[in-house]
Enzyme design. Structure first.
Site, PDB file in Angstrom:
ATOM      1  N   ARG A  47     -18.977  13.138 -19.509  1.00 44.11           N
ATOM      2  CA  ARG A  47     -19.137  13.471 -18.095  1.00 44.11           C
ATOM      3  C   ARG A  47     -20.048  12.434 -17.457  1.00 44.11           C
ATOM      4  O   ARG A  47     -20.621  11.598 -18.141  1.00 44.11           O
ATOM      5  CB  ARG A  47     -19.614  14.921 -17.869  1.00 44.11           C
ATOM      6  CG  ARG A  47     -20.587  15.499 -18.821  1.00 44.11           C
ATOM      7  CD  ARG A  47     -21.941  14.866 -18.848  1.00 44.11           C
ATOM      8  NE  ARG A  47     -22.551  14.784 -17.522  1.00 44.11           N
ATOM      9  CZ  ARG A  47     -23.531  13.967 -17.185  1.00 44.11           C
ATOM     10  NH1 ARG A  47     -24.041  13.124 -18.088  1.00 44.11           N
ATOM     11  NH2 ARG A  47     -24.042  13.941 -15.995  1.00 44.11           N
ATOM     12  N   GLY A  48     -20.153  12.533 -16.119  1.00 44.71           N
ATOM     13  CA  GLY A  48     -20.873  11.498 -15.385  1.00 44.71           C
ATOM     14  C   GLY A  48     -19.841  10.511 -14.852  1.00 44.71           C
ATOM     15  O   GLY A  48     -18.941  10.085 -15.600  1.00 44.71           O
ATOM     16  N   ALA A  49     -19.965  10.168 -13.564  1.00 42.71           N
ATOM     17  CA  ALA A  49     -18.895   9.422 -12.893  1.00 42.71           C
ATOM     18  C   ALA A  49     -18.504   8.115 -13.607  1.00 42.71           C
ATOM     19  O   ALA A  49     -17.323   7.912 -13.923  1.00 42.71           O
ATOM     20  CB  ALA A  49     -19.302   9.170 -11.447  1.00 42.71           C
ATOM     21  N   ARG A 106     -10.362  15.389 -13.309  1.00 37.57           N
ATOM     22  CA  ARG A 106     -11.478  15.815 -12.445  1.00 37.57           C
ATOM     23  C   ARG A 106     -11.330  15.089 -11.100  1.00 37.57           C
ATOM     24  O   ARG A 106     -11.129  13.872 -11.082  1.00 37.57           O
ATOM     25  CB  ARG A 106     -12.846  15.487 -13.094  1.00 37.57           C
ATOM     26  CG  ARG A 106     -13.061  16.219 -14.429  1.00 37.57           C
ATOM     27  CD  ARG A 106     -14.509  16.140 -14.883  1.00 37.57           C
ATOM     28  NE  ARG A 106     -15.367  16.970 -14.053  1.00 37.57           N
ATOM     29  CZ  ARG A 106     -16.708  16.932 -14.103  1.00 37.57           C
ATOM     30  NH1 ARG A 106     -17.319  16.091 -14.903  1.00 37.57           N
ATOM     31  NH2 ARG A 106     -17.436  17.730 -13.333  1.00 37.57           N
ATOM     32  N   ASP A 254     -21.263  10.629  -7.274  1.00 40.80           N
ATOM     33  CA  ASP A 254     -19.879  10.673  -7.768  1.00 40.80           C
ATOM     34  C   ASP A 254     -18.913   9.981  -6.820  1.00 40.80           C
ATOM     35  O   ASP A 254     -17.848   9.521  -7.229  1.00 40.80           O
ATOM     36  CB  ASP A 254     -19.440  12.114  -8.020  1.00 40.80           C
ATOM     37  CG  ASP A 254     -20.116  12.636  -9.263  1.00 40.80           C
ATOM     38  OD1 ASP A 254     -21.283  13.052  -9.167  1.00 40.80           O
ATOM     39  OD2 ASP A 254     -19.497  12.568 -10.343  1.00 40.80           O
ATOM     40  N   ASN A 264     -22.517  14.403  -5.019  1.00 41.30           N
ATOM     41  CA  ASN A 264     -23.176  14.380  -6.326  1.00 41.30           C
ATOM     42  C   ASN A 264     -23.266  15.830  -6.805  1.00 41.30           C
ATOM     43  O   ASN A 264     -22.852  16.768  -6.106  1.00 41.30           O
ATOM     44  CB  ASN A 264     -24.561  13.718  -6.221  1.00 41.30           C
ATOM     45  CG  ASN A 264     -25.166  13.439  -7.595  1.00 41.30           C
ATOM     46  OD1 ASN A 264     -24.506  12.894  -8.470  1.00 41.30           O
ATOM     47  ND2 ASN A 264     -26.401  13.856  -7.808  1.00 41.30           N
ATOM     48  N   LYS A 265     -23.818  16.008  -7.978  1.00 43.81           N
ATOM     49  CA  LYS A 265     -23.900  17.333  -8.604  1.00 43.81           C
ATOM     50  C   LYS A 265     -24.420  18.395  -7.648  1.00 43.81           C
ATOM     51  O   LYS A 265     -25.354  18.145  -6.891  1.00 43.81           O
ATOM     52  CB  LYS A 265     -24.792  17.217  -9.844  1.00 43.81           C
ATOM     53  CG  LYS A 265     -25.034  18.485 -10.628  1.00 43.81           C
ATOM     54  CD  LYS A 265     -23.768  19.205 -11.029  1.00 43.81           C
ATOM     55  CE  LYS A 265     -22.774  18.357 -11.789  1.00 43.81           C
ATOM     56  NZ  LYS A 265     -21.433  19.009 -11.886  1.00 43.81           N
TER      57      LYS A 265
END
Ligand code: MRU
Length: 364
Positions: A47-49, A106, A254, A264-265
């Protein structure tokens, strides 16, 4: 100590540090097919862009190799025995389908789409080499995407660290570190660069409900390197700012739209509002691959909605009554007006974002 490397391709397998298991276990998920990679992205083993972009790039290369070495032409609906240009055309059509599958994993991080599109452009440009030659070129390209990501992180880290005071407490959210990238980090890359420059930096890490990337990943990653980190729950951020226990907020991204609006998150927007109220600088740190000038503003960003169980449970423990209605948007959009500056690998971008982002990233 060097930061962890979350993604490694070796001997026909993509080994991904299983980020669902950290910090309890440091183990890898071994992907042998592009479908394994797609599932690892969906289930957030990776995970993580930037990291999902890199993983998807390898997924395209792995899919291409499988197609080129035979699996291809036994696919239903694809005639066997085709050779030359016709075979390459069929190959590219099948590869397009693999790219689409990877893109469906995603929706929010643009790095995923950017990486798959870049891979498809290489495949088309290398068409004259035939399926096997294309697959070789695609592995080289996936490695280039991974290596460039680390280089971009290091550059943005150097630009960003100049904004960090000599002694500072940096509040961050989610995990925008080595684990979320090719291996250095964006927000945490700035922290790493500031530490390397001799600054006295400590990090306040938001736990980041529902999946606890701050508690599980940021706290783990920084502790591994001896960078001082204090874990707080998301609800403590305002209090810490009010108590003057935060100097600067730095988070990842993101997707950044042309006007600077940034996804973002989930929880990032709340932090930006709090930072404004307390007069604190609020920085976004992101590489070029996160900037999406095709979207005029944040309204066009698709926000991923994830499973209810992520909210009704912590780990395996149920914490809510059965059947309760749940909302689980995985990201939010922080309006550009709340962002002090965007730290990129091409420099620090300040408002007006529309003009300044276009000046740096317009001609790509
Ligand atoms: O759902 P996740 O864990 O993939 O979300 C990650 C984030 O929101 C990060 O802050 C962002 O991708 C930047 S990572 C350098």
């Amino acid at each position: 100590m060097e930061p962890v490397q979350p993604i490694q391709y070796k001997d026909g397998r993509l080994a991904l540090i299983d980020q669902r298991r950290l910090p309890l276990e440091l183990v890898t998920v071994e992907c042998e097919t592009y479908e394994d990679v797609a599932k690892a992205i969906e289930d957030m083993a990776v995970r993580g862009a930037p990291a999902i972009g890199i993983a998807a790039a390898y997924g395209v290369a792995m899919g291409a190799k499988a197609l080129a070495t035979g699996a291809t032409f036994s696919r239903p609906g694809v005639p066997g025995g085709t050779s030359g240009a016709a075979a390459t055309e069929l190959f590219l059509g099948a590869l397009e389908g693999i790219g689409e599958r990877l893109k469906r994993t995603r929706p929010t991080a643009v790095n995923l789409f950017w990486a798959v599109d870049r891979m498809m452009r290489v495949a088309t440009a290398q068409a004259s080499r035939g399926p096997m030659g294309i697959s070789v070129a695609l592995f080289e390209e996936a490695k280039a995407i991974a290596d460039e990501d680390v280089a971009m992180n290091r550059r943005l880290g150097d630009f960003g660290q100049a904004l960090v005071p000599d002694t500072a407490t940096v509040l961050t959210h989610c995990n925008a570190g080595a684990l979320a990238t090719g291996g250095f980090g964006t927000a945490l890359g700035v922290v790493r660069a500031a530490v390397a420059a001799g600054k006295q930096v400590q990090v306040l890490a938001d736990e980041t409900r529902p999946l606890l990337q701050g508690a599980r990943l940021t706290a783990w990653e920084l502790s591994q390197e001896g960078i001082p980190v204090t874990l707080i729950t998301d609800s403590m951020a305002g209090h810490m700012m009010q108590q003057k226990r935060v100097d600067v907020v730095i988070v990842g991204a993101d997707r950044i739209a042309a006007n600077g609006d940034t996804a973002n998150k989930i929880g990032t927007y709340s932090l930006a509002v709090l930072a404004k109220e307390h007069g604190l600088p609020f920085y976004i740190a992101a590489p070029s691959s996160t900037i999406d000038l095709s979207l005029a503003d944040g309204k066009g960003i698709v926000i991923e909605e994830r499973r209810a169980e992520e909210v009704t449970r912590i780990g395996q423990t149920v914490i809510a009554p059965p059947g309760v209605k749940v909302a689980n948007p995985a990201f939010d959009v922080t309006p550009a007006r709340l962002i002090t500056a965007i730290i990129t690998d091409r420099g620090v971008v300040k408002p007006p974002y529309h003009d300044n982002l276009r000046a740096l990233f317009g001609a790509r």
